[in-house]
Design an enzyme around this catalytic site. Structure first.
Site, PDB file in Angstrom:
ATOM      1  N   SER A  52       2.652   0.824  -7.029  1.00  0.00           N
ATOM      2  CA  SER A  52       3.543  -0.045  -6.237  1.00  0.00           C
ATOM      3  C   SER A  52       4.836  -0.295  -7.005  1.00  0.00           C
ATOM      4  O   SER A  52       5.896  -0.493  -6.412  1.00  0.00           O
ATOM      5  CB  SER A  52       2.865  -1.385  -5.946  1.00  0.00           C
ATOM      6  OG  SER A  52       1.650  -1.156  -5.280  1.00  0.00           O
ATOM      7  N   ARG A  53       4.769  -0.257  -8.342  1.00  0.00           N
ATOM      8  CA  ARG A  53       5.965  -0.535  -9.146  1.00  0.00           C
ATOM      9  C   ARG A  53       6.968   0.627  -9.095  1.00  0.00           C
ATOM     10  O   ARG A  53       8.115   0.447  -9.497  1.00  0.00           O
ATOM     11  CB  ARG A  53       5.582  -0.853 -10.594  1.00  0.00           C
ATOM     12  CG  ARG A  53       4.876  -2.203 -10.724  1.00  0.00           C
ATOM     13  CD  ARG A  53       4.703  -2.637 -12.167  1.00  0.00           C
ATOM     14  NE  ARG A  53       4.271  -4.026 -12.278  1.00  0.00           N
ATOM     15  CZ  ARG A  53       3.003  -4.422 -12.473  1.00  0.00           C
ATOM     16  NH1 ARG A  53       2.037  -3.546 -12.580  1.00  0.00           N
ATOM     17  NH2 ARG A  53       2.713  -5.718 -12.546  1.00  0.00           N
ATOM     18  N   GLU A  70      -0.144   5.848  -0.623  1.00  0.00           N
ATOM     19  CA  GLU A  70      -1.210   6.836  -0.415  1.00  0.00           C
ATOM     20  C   GLU A  70      -2.420   6.627  -1.345  1.00  0.00           C
ATOM     21  O   GLU A  70      -3.557   6.842  -0.936  1.00  0.00           O
ATOM     22  CB  GLU A  70      -0.603   8.247  -0.602  1.00  0.00           C
ATOM     23  CG  GLU A  70      -1.548   9.395  -0.339  1.00  0.00           C
ATOM     24  CD  GLU A  70      -2.228   9.360   1.038  1.00  0.00           C
ATOM     25  OE1 GLU A  70      -1.614   8.877   2.020  1.00  0.00           O
ATOM     26  OE2 GLU A  70      -3.399   9.788   1.110  1.00  0.00           O
ATOM     27  N   PHE A 121       0.800  -1.222   0.000  1.00  0.00           N
ATOM     28  CA  PHE A 121       0.000   0.000   0.000  1.00  0.00           C
ATOM     29  C   PHE A 121       0.834   1.274   0.000  1.00  0.00           C
ATOM     30  O   PHE A 121       1.909   1.362   0.602  1.00  0.00           O
ATOM     31  CB  PHE A 121      -0.915   0.029   1.238  1.00  0.00           C
ATOM     32  CG  PHE A 121      -1.958  -1.062   1.224  1.00  0.00           C
ATOM     33  CD1 PHE A 121      -2.352  -1.659   0.037  1.00  0.00           C
ATOM     34  CD2 PHE A 121      -2.543  -1.498   2.404  1.00  0.00           C
ATOM     35  CE1 PHE A 121      -3.304  -2.657   0.009  1.00  0.00           C
ATOM     36  CE2 PHE A 121      -3.489  -2.503   2.397  1.00  0.00           C
ATOM     37  CZ  PHE A 121      -3.876  -3.085   1.202  1.00  0.00           C
ATOM     38  N   HIS A 128      -3.691   3.822  -2.454  1.00  0.00           N
ATOM     39  CA  HIS A 128      -4.571   2.779  -1.888  1.00  0.00           C
ATOM     40  C   HIS A 128      -5.366   3.345  -0.707  1.00  0.00           C
ATOM     41  O   HIS A 128      -6.554   3.044  -0.547  1.00  0.00           O
ATOM     42  CB  HIS A 128      -3.739   1.596  -1.372  1.00  0.00           C
ATOM     43  CG  HIS A 128      -3.033   0.816  -2.441  1.00  0.00           C
ATOM     44  ND1 HIS A 128      -1.676   0.877  -2.623  1.00  0.00           N
ATOM     45  CD2 HIS A 128      -3.503  -0.042  -3.382  1.00  0.00           C
ATOM     46  CE1 HIS A 128      -1.335   0.070  -3.622  1.00  0.00           C
ATOM     47  NE2 HIS A 128      -2.423  -0.488  -4.102  1.00  0.00           N
TER      48      HIS A 128
END
Ligand code: PAF
Length: 284
Positions: A186-187, A35, A33, A37
């Site tokens: 996330s990547r 911000e 997670f 998310h």
């Protein structure tokens, strides 16, 4: 906050909550997670009495040469962050329970998956559609919240739920960006300092396309050439697609109008594939 691993337990929990009333909002995620998310969780909180976050790195939506094994995972910290947002339940099933050996169903959405990520990631949206049908059923969700960064994914989910008469509201949340404009993902964790600078080419090229159209350039081929040249001026960028498409059908357009979306996928530093999008004639 409950942490539920078993699909059967998830379904039983959802049934008990449905009986109590108030509705269930689902935030489907693959974890790790940030911000963006948390913003989805806050939006979900405003929609229903109970919020469920699913946390499942879905093997079905990764191609054989993609980053399923390497996809960042951070379960304990994710649970801590979800609890901080007042989430009621995290559903984190085991892949073997979601897809037992005799599993043989695929949900496939046709035309809208033919372009953009659907063209460069064969099978990806079948994996997304299949897992979401399972997640919608298991969590008994009345609504589900998704980020608009994954614009085609959101369009596919809207098509899927409409076509199958699913009684669930699909809610989009505007892309959440870093202060310099990079869309949160996330990547982004994989980016080193140089890559991070090159990753800005996506957001900046959307801004550039907006400036050019505001100045009167409306031919998609002209704009595409300029956007490509701009992105390629950043070190280590490799374009997957630069596409001016209709925001509803996702079919490429020849001339820019109010409904034209610029959709981008760019590999950075040979390893990180990032996507971004924006309506060309207005912010959003
Ligand atoms: O956007 C994602 O994180 C995934 O595609 C989703 C919607 C959770 C399905 O696995």
């Amino acid at each position: 906050m409950e942490i539920i691993h078993s699909p059967d337990e998830m379904a039983a929990w959802a049934k008990a909550q449905a009986a109590a009333g108030g509705g269930i909002a689902l935030v489907p995620t693959m974890g790790c997670f940030h911000e963006a998310h948390l913003s989805l969780m806050r939006l979900a909180r405003r929609q229903a009495g109970k919020v469920v976050v699913s946390l499942f790195v879905n093997p079905l939506q990764f191609g054989p040469s993609e980053d399923f094994e390497a996809y960042p995972r951070n379960f304990a910290e994710d649970c801590r962050m979800a609890a901080g947002e007042g989430v009621d339940a995290v559903f984190a099933p085991d892949p073997a329970e979601m897809y037992p050996e005799d599993f043989q169903t695929v949900v496939s959405v046709k035309d809208i998956t033919r372009h953009l990520c659907g063209a460069s990631r064969p099978g990806h949206f079948d994996g997304v559609a299949t897992v979401l049908v399972k997640l919608f059923h298991l969590t008994g969700a009345d609504c589900a919240v998704f980020g608009e960064k994954d614009y085609q994914q959101l369009a596919v989910i809207r098509r899927l739920t409409a076509d199958l008469n699913m009684d669930i509201e699909i809610i989009g949340h505007p892309t959440v960006r870093e202060t310099d404009g990079l869309a949160m993902s996330s990547r982004n964790l994989y980016l080193d300092e140089g890559d991070r600078e090159s990753a800005l080419s996506l957001y900046r090229s959307i801004a550039m396309a907006r400036k050019l159209t505001a100045a009167g350039v409306r031919e998609a081929t002209v704009l595409e050439r300029k956007v490509r040249a701009y992105i390629e001026s950043f070190p280590g960028t490799e374009i997957d697609y630069v596409s001016f498409v209709d925001a509803d059908s996702l079919v490429p357009v020849a001339v820019i109008d109010e409904r034209t979306l610029l959709a981008l996928a760019v590999r950075i530093g040979g390893k990180v594939r990032l996507i971004d999008n924006g309506l060309v004639l207005r912010d959003g």
